[in-house]
Design a protein around this motif. Structure first.
Motif, PDB file in Angstrom:
ATOM      1  N   GLY A   1      -7.852   1.455   1.243  1.00 43.63           N
ATOM      2  CA  GLY A   1      -6.793   0.549   1.962  1.00 43.63           C
ATOM      3  C   GLY A   1      -6.868  -0.768   1.248  1.00 43.63           C
ATOM      4  O   GLY A   1      -6.985  -0.744  -0.179  1.00 43.63           O
TER       5      GLY A   1
ATOM      6  N   ALA B   1     -10.469  -0.073  -8.082  1.00 46.38           N
ATOM      7  CA  ALA B   1      -9.751  -0.277  -6.635  1.00 46.38           C
ATOM      8  C   ALA B   1      -8.348   0.223  -6.650  1.00 46.38           C
ATOM      9  O   ALA B   1      -7.763   1.041  -5.927  1.00 46.38           O
TER      10      ALA B   1
ATOM     11  N   PRO C   1      -6.936   6.597  -0.948  1.00 49.37           N
ATOM     12  CA  PRO C   1      -7.505   5.426  -1.091  1.00 49.37           C
ATOM     13  C   PRO C   1      -8.033   4.699   0.420  1.00 49.37           C
ATOM     14  O   PRO C   1      -7.692   5.359   1.449  1.00 49.37           O
TER      15      PRO C   1
ATOM     16  N   ARG D   1       0.259   3.760  -3.125  1.00 46.16           N
ATOM     17  CA  ARG D   1      -0.790   5.018  -2.921  1.00 46.16           C
ATOM     18  C   ARG D   1       0.186   6.416  -3.247  1.00 46.16           C
ATOM     19  O   ARG D   1      -0.185   7.281  -3.493  1.00 46.16           O
TER      20      ARG D   1
ATOM     21  N   LEU E   1       0.826  -1.238  -0.093  1.00 45.47           N
ATOM     22  CA  LEU E   1      -0.154  -0.041  -0.085  1.00 45.47           C
ATOM     23  C   LEU E   1       0.964   1.400   0.081  1.00 45.47           C
ATOM     24  O   LEU E   1       0.511   2.136  -0.681  1.00 45.47           O
TER      25      LEU E   1
ATOM     26  N   CYS F   1      -8.849  -3.890  -0.397  1.00 44.04           N
ATOM     27  CA  CYS F   1     -10.085  -3.990  -0.865  1.00 44.04           C
ATOM     28  C   CYS F   1     -10.160  -5.491  -1.295  1.00 44.04           C
ATOM     29  O   CYS F   1      -9.086  -6.043  -1.852  1.00 44.04           O
TER      30      CYS F   1
ATOM     31  N   ASN G   1      -5.592   1.798  -3.962  1.00 49.02           N
ATOM     32  CA  ASN G   1      -5.722   0.718  -3.007  1.00 49.02           C
ATOM     33  C   ASN G   1      -5.193  -0.440  -3.596  1.00 49.02           C
ATOM     34  O   ASN G   1      -4.660  -0.570  -4.602  1.00 49.02           O
TER      35      ASN G   1
ATOM     36  N   THR H   1     -12.713   5.266  -2.743  1.00 48.83           N
ATOM     37  CA  THR H   1     -11.864   6.394  -1.994  1.00 48.83           C
ATOM     38  C   THR H   1     -12.482   6.769  -0.818  1.00 48.83           C
ATOM     39  O   THR H   1     -13.658   6.646  -0.548  1.00 48.83           O
TER      40      THR H   1
END
Ligand code: NAD
Length: 516
Positions: free
Chosen positions: A160, A182, A158, A77, A73, A162, A187, A490
């Motif tokens: 996290g 996603a 994001p 991101r 992540l 998903c 994410n 989001t």
């Protein structure tokens, strides 16, 4: 592709015969051999051939995937939205190049005819294209001057990790309803595909690997109930998307929401097609047949109940029967087949049972598809079946049959048709066939269904509009794709700011302005 086991590296398909190949999970950028001994056969529904064996992974595999997704992540991101979008463009290019291969995989494991399978891939490409608008759609809002010298802005970040849990009937499209949105919004993702059709997911993940998606951004865990429960309970997963039958959707929604996750759970359907007396007969009949029998009735948007209003009954029933009898059941790979097999022998038996109960309850078997001729041996075939004079109390009017069975009801007025449709606990899709604008307006306004088609048999929204039913066909609030996907994938953060070094509120800008 290689599979890493604790002691060795296997190349699937070379060390074992295709029939006994055990599918791997894709976790942290590697194909990982399953830890479980629990396996299910994946079969070609057209002939019963065993294509592979799918592992029924459990909590350990889900937690490994979640750990990989969480680790990925921060870097994912932190990349620019443009950079993430580049990956989506690359996937889209690969899908276009390999559309035949993807379609063949869908047909081989799912049964639908190749033209339908290609249309499914085309729909998946459409979702990818819409996701490529992320640099526009992910924008927030700002208002200068909420007070003197103070601005407030809402930014989208994001959510996290998903996860998506998907059904058998769209092996490519339904996973792709979620995955592109996603990841493009920053994410990371875990997919648990249907255990009945895992091979198309495997192929799609090979594509994600080929385009060089960073490890951990997308993860694939094969399995069934245990894997699903592990997703629902995992504290590391922040959002769950589900598509499947009503009872499973209810269960998923409740259990995931209890864990504080955001959830969108799309359930099953019973879709009504209403034909008014002024409907254009030939085009209405072909749309009704396409809706009822396309993909062998195994679409959540399949029209499964036909309601004729007044004289529409005499106008269309003869032609409906004649045209339905021309449809050919066969292997989806065969270009002559109008409809392929249903997914499993269990589904085949269930559909036969539903037809028989309908007949016992008093419905008239207008077209009998129980014993289609000329179909391959070992396949799960049911031909187009039409049950006439069905009434609202009959099980064929109430239960989702999810096969090529059309129940026909007759009413006198549009008012009665609306009452019938609205009495159904589900509300996924519906269609009205008429050239009368007033009837269309009345129907669209009052009908308690999420997607309405006017002279369209399958009114599935395109990827730039939201897709979902109402009532028991949907649990949640944000629908699939369209702007709802931006909202679902989001979370909004609102920042209110001022800068003391800017001098007395508002003055700095005035002075600068005066100098020029
Ligand atoms: P299903 O509910 O049996 O399975 C869907 C997914 O849930 C699979 O991944 C399966 O492994 C998992 N699952 C099933 N039972 C479970 C349980 N008890 N606990 C935990 N996990 C479970 O659905 P299906 O037969 O694969 O798909 C057909 C159904 O999906 C139909 O009812 C159809 O209408 C519906 N569907 C709805 C939409 C929609 O947009 N509303 C779209 C496609 C399919």
């Amino acid at each position: 592709m290689t599979i890493t086991t604790e002691s060795s590296t296997l190349t699937p398909g070379t060390t074992k015969t295709a029939a006994t190949r055990i599918l791997a999970n894709y976790i942290d950028g590697r194909w990982v051999a399953p830890q479980t001994q629990s396996l299910l056969d994946v079969t070609n529904p057209a002939n019963g051939e065993v294509l592979a064996r799918v592992p029924l992974s459990g909590a350990a595999e889900i937690e490994a995937a979640v750990a990989a997704a969480r680790a990925a992540l921060p870097d994912w991101r932190a990349r620019s939205v443009g950079e993430r979008t580049e990956f989506i463009y690359a996937i889209r290019e690969k899908f276009r190049q390999r559309i035949d291969e993807l379609a063949a995989s869908i047909t081989r494991e799912g049964g639908k005819v190749l033209s339908d399978a290609r249309a499914e891939v085309t729909r998946s490409i459409e979702v990818l294209e819409v996701a490529c608008a992320a640099p526009m759609t992910m924008q927030g809002r700002i208002l200068e001057g909420v007070a003197r010298g103070i601005n407030t802005e809402t930014i989208r970040q994001p959510v996290g990790v998903c996860a998506a849990i998907t059904p058998f009937n769209f092996p490519a499209m339904v996973p792709m309803w979620f995955l592109p949105f996603a990841i493009v919004y920053g994410n990371t993702f875990v997919l648990k595909p249907s255990e009945q059709v895992p091979l198309t997911s495997e192929l799609m993940f090979q594509i994600f690997e080929e385009i060089g998606l960073p490890k951990g951004v997308v993860n694939l865990v094969n399995g069934a109930h245990d894997a699903v429960n592990a997703i629902l309970d995992s504290p590391g997963i922040r959002a769950v998307s589900f598509v499947g039958s009503v009872n499973t959707a209810k269960y998923i929604y409740r259990r995931a929401a209890e864990q504080g996750k955001r959830v969108q759970a799309l359930g099953g359907a019973k879709n009504y097609m209403v034909v008014m007396p002024d409907a254009v007969v030939d085009k209405t009949v072909s749309n009704v047949l396409g809706s009822a029998f396309g993909a062998s009735g195994q679409r959540c948007m399949a029209g499964s109940v036909l309601v004729t209003v007044g004289s529409a009954r005499e106008a269309i029933m003869g032609r409906l029967k004649a045209e339905a009898e021309k449809l050919i059941a066969g292997d989806g790979m065969n270009a002559k087949a109008s409809l392929g097999p249903v997914i499993s022998s269990a589904a085949c038996e269930r559909i036969h049972g539903a037809i028989e109960i309908g007949v016992k309850e008093g419905a008239k078997l207008l077209v009998d598809g129980r014993r289609p001729t000329g179909v391959p041996a070992g396949g799960n075939f049911v031909g187009p079946t039409i049950l006439n004079n069905v009434t609202a109390e009959m099980s064929v009017a109430r239960d989702e049959i999810f096969g090529p069975v059309l129940s026909v009801m007759h009413v006198d007025t549009l008012e009665q048709a609306i009452a019938l449709v609205n009495a159904d606990p589900r509300g996924n899709g519906t269609s009205i066939f008429t050239e009368n604008g007033a009837a269309v307006r009345e129907y669209s306004r009052r009908i308690e269904v999420g997607m309405v088609g006017v002279n369209i048999g399958v009114a599935a929204s395109p990827a730039y509009f939201p897709f979902s039913g109402w009532k028991d066909s949907f649990f949640g609030d944000l629908h699939v794709h369209g702007w709802d996907a931006v909202e679902f994938f989001t979370r909004k953060k609102t920042v209110t700011s001022r800068y003391f070094s800017a001098g007395e509120t508002g003055k700095f800008f005035t002075e600068q302005g005066e100098k020029h």
